[in-house]
Design a protein around this motif. Structure first.
Motif, PDB file in Angstrom:
ATOM      1  N   GLU A 258      12.160  -1.560 -12.387  1.00  0.00           N
ATOM      2  CA  GLU A 258      11.459  -1.950 -11.160  1.00  0.00           C
ATOM      3  C   GLU A 258      12.394  -2.724 -10.239  1.00  0.00           C
ATOM      4  O   GLU A 258      13.001  -3.718 -10.638  1.00  0.00           O
ATOM      5  N   GLU A 259      12.513  -2.270  -9.001  1.00  0.00           N
ATOM      6  CA  GLU A 259      13.356  -2.951  -8.022  1.00  0.00           C
ATOM      7  C   GLU A 259      12.613  -4.143  -7.418  1.00  0.00           C
ATOM      8  O   GLU A 259      11.398  -4.084  -7.186  1.00  0.00           O
ATOM      9  N   ALA A 260      13.346  -5.210  -7.165  1.00  0.00           N
ATOM     10  CA  ALA A 260      12.741  -6.404  -6.569  1.00  0.00           C
ATOM     11  C   ALA A 260      12.331  -6.123  -5.124  1.00  0.00           C
ATOM     12  O   ALA A 260      13.055  -5.470  -4.376  1.00  0.00           O
ATOM     13  N   HIS A 261      11.150  -6.632  -4.749  1.00  0.00           N
ATOM     14  CA  HIS A 261      10.660  -6.481  -3.375  1.00  0.00           C
ATOM     15  C   HIS A 261      11.187  -7.640  -2.545  1.00  0.00           C
ATOM     16  O   HIS A 261      11.285  -8.770  -3.028  1.00  0.00           O
ATOM     17  N   PRO A 262      11.537  -7.404  -1.279  1.00  0.00           N
ATOM     18  CA  PRO A 262      12.099  -8.491  -0.460  1.00  0.00           C
ATOM     19  C   PRO A 262      11.123  -9.628  -0.166  1.00  0.00           C
ATOM     20  O   PRO A 262      11.544 -10.754   0.116  1.00  0.00           O
ATOM     21  N   GLU A 263       9.818  -9.388  -0.248  1.00  0.00           N
ATOM     22  CA  GLU A 263       8.841 -10.422   0.113  1.00  0.00           C
ATOM     23  C   GLU A 263       7.790 -10.680  -0.968  1.00  0.00           C
ATOM     24  O   GLU A 263       7.243 -11.789  -1.038  1.00  0.00           O
ATOM     25  N   LEU A 264       7.486  -9.695  -1.772  1.00  0.00           N
ATOM     26  CA  LEU A 264       6.413  -9.818  -2.749  1.00  0.00           C
ATOM     27  C   LEU A 264       6.980  -9.973  -4.160  1.00  0.00           C
ATOM     28  O   LEU A 264       8.025  -9.421  -4.485  1.00  0.00           O
ATOM     29  N   VAL A 265       6.254 -10.726  -4.975  1.00  0.00           N
ATOM     30  CA  VAL A 265       6.641 -10.928  -6.368  1.00  0.00           C
ATOM     31  C   VAL A 265       5.497 -10.417  -7.250  1.00  0.00           C
ATOM     32  O   VAL A 265       4.339 -10.754  -7.032  1.00  0.00           O
ATOM     33  N   ARG A 266       5.854  -9.619  -8.249  1.00  0.00           N
ATOM     34  CA  ARG A 266       4.839  -9.037  -9.118  1.00  0.00           C
ATOM     35  C   ARG A 266       4.570  -9.918 -10.339  1.00  0.00           C
ATOM     36  O   ARG A 266       5.477 -10.500 -10.919  1.00  0.00           O
TER      37      ARG A 266
END
Length: 378
Positions: A258-266
């Motif tokens: 899973e690639e990191a999102h620039p604004e959201l954290v899972r």
């Protein structure tokens, strides 16, 4: 009442052999036999004639007691129900492979090999699995995605032909018959000429190895379901390397990264977003634009919203890969404090500082840090 003829007095009672009563259920009989079969299996007791005898004895008892029709006859007439010599179905030369094939369900489909063979049943060798990693964004994960993956795998060479194995005549097994004091004993092992496949390479193209395989590139389409997580693995059957000499193919194992999102954290099915607002925004109220994996969403910020408050956008998280609903997007409000202000702004703030409205006065509805953390997981 059961009676046995004088010449059968030495033959033990089938229920006694398995250690069960006449009222035992089919499942209890199966469990009792499995326990004895594992205990006295020839592979676990090599060269032990007594264990071999007990193993065959238990197999004979189970063959009768697991069959309702034979069991009924045995309960009524004893060993004589099956004619001279008794025995429920293994009369004559004892073939251990027959025992294993007849009771494959006991061992989950062939957990033991042939007598002394350690897995001697035939069958072409299966090819090795291939493993690849696939990177996904949150946008890919929220709705599922189909990915085209280029792989390089071993496949049977074009123009390769086979013929029946001349060693085992296509059976994939070599059977040996040995005379013992208990009668004929047959043992089976994988054919050394074809490795159990039953076939041999007849003709192969130039440059192809003895396994008959060549390495080719292939594009495989993989459908990835919504809601997958980092580290999960998907299996695409039959898309691994082929086995040698016509053996079946292994599988393609796809690992999710899973690639990191620039604004959201899972966090599981939920997503988190840090919303920074100015003091006038939270004091007067405003409307903020919130990024989601489905696009932008507008959220109303009520006047008087406190820094540290967590707001929730229902259903704006990620779906469960098992199909058990969708998570939420949790918006964490933070009031941005300016690091430098003008003289005029400073005078205005000094006036406000003395106002009773700007003195901290948390009420019961204004939750502290630990209460906010608790809300995040509800």
């Amino acid at each position: 009442m059961r009676t046995n003829p004088p010449h059968e007095m030495a033959k033990r009672d089938y229920y006694e052999i398995l250690g069960v009563t006449k009222s035992a259920s089919a499942e209890e009989i199966k469990k009792a036999y499995r326990k004895l079969a594992i205990q006295y299996h020839p592979d676990k007791n090599p060269g032990d004639a007594a264990a071999e005898d007990k193993f065959k004895e238990a197999a004979e008892a189970y063959e009768v007691l697991s069959n309702p029709e034979k069991k009924q006859k045995y309960d009524q007439f004893g060993h004589q129900a099956f004619g001279p010599g008794g025995g429920g179905g293994f009369g004559g030369g004892m073939n251990m492979d027959d025992i294993f094939s007849h009771f494959g369900d006991i061992f989950g489909g062939g957990g033991f090999g042939g007598f002394g063979g350690g897995g001697g049943r035939g069958g072409a060798a299966r090819g090795a699995n291939l493993r690849v990693r696939v990177k996904l964004t949150l946008e890919d994960i929220v709705g599922g995605v189909e990915k085209k993956i280029k792989i390089r795998r071993a496949v049977p060479a074009e123009g390769l032909t086979f013929k029946t194995c001349t060693v085992c005549n296509g059976s994939g097994q070599i059977t040996r018959v040995q005379n013992t004091i208990l009668g004929q004993m047959r043992t089976a092992s994988a054919c050394h000429g074809c490795n159990g496949s039953g076939q041999m390479i007849d003709k192969r193209p130039d440059g192809v190895g003895a396994d008959g395989l060549e390495r080719l590139e292939e594009v495989v389409s993989v459908k990835i379901p919504a809601g997958v997580q980092d580290g999960m693995q998907l299996r695409v059957g039959g898309k691994g390397n082929h086995g040698p000499v016509g053996g079946p193919a292994g599988d393609l194992i796809v690992s999710i990264e899973e690639e990191a999102h620039p604004e959201l954290v899972r966090e599981g099915q939920n997503l988190h977003y840090d919303l920074y607002l100015s003091f006038p925004d939270v004091a007067l109220g405003t409307t903020a634009e919130i990024p989601t994996v489905q696009g932008k969403a507008r959220m109303k910020i009520e006047a008087g919203t406190q820094s540290g408050k967590t707001l929730r956008l229902k259903g704006k998280g990620l779906p469960s890969v098992e199909g058990y609903g969708t998570g939420d997007l949790l918006v964490h409000v933070s009031v941005w404090t300016p690091k430098s202000i003008s003289g005029e702004e400073k005078e205005m703030l000094e006036k406000l500082q003395a106002s009773a409205h700007f003195q901290p006065s948390p009420g019961k509805t204004d939750k502290g840090f630990f209460d906010r953390v608790k809300d995040m997981f509800q």
